[in-house]
Design a protein around this motif. Sequence first.
Motif: not given
Length: 204
Positions: A162-175
């Motif tokens: 779950r931490s990984y999926i959150s990180f992945l989504n965060g990177v996509a939405l931020t950059l």
Amino acid sequence: MARTVNEEKRLERRKRILEEAVVLFAENGYSNTTTALIAKKIGVTSGTIFQYFPSKEALFHATVLEPLEDIQKKSLASLQQNGTPAELIKNMVEEQFNHIYSYSNELRLVQSVLGQRIRFPELTQKVLDSIKIMTDTIEAVYAKGQSMGEFSPGFSPAMISRSYISFLNGVALTLGEDIVHHPEWENLKGHAYYLFAPSQHRAK
């Protein structure tokens, strides 16, 4: 033959409608995006939209769920190849980070739905079900890797996935689309992999 050509044109138009709808829904939100606006952007009539989608709500559901299904299919495929759990996880990270910039608007829509669970209860549940399939699969591969000594035994597989999926989504939405031009691009992929805490003597 004519039927095949007509079907190809129909599929192409449906794809075009969906692509434009994704952008407009992501930029303007559900309420401020009308089928008339989508039709105008494409150069067709509103009636044409309804030949492919019975309602605005059905179109919105498609803009959220169909790209999510595509992302899931590619991600699951990377975890179902031959290889050790560590190799599979690394392949998945590589696959997702190499294509995530293509889905920035789609992921914005997913986040929008999850932020309006009361308004979109059925759609929210479908999104959560899709995410769960992904996290459950990652969790199983990670747990196997732990048992083989490839990953640190001190972390919960459920928490890691779950931490990984959150990180992945965060990177996509931020950059967003700038992700491939970010100076830390390769390092971001490395950080994503190390969220899984690979054992140092096994990591390559």
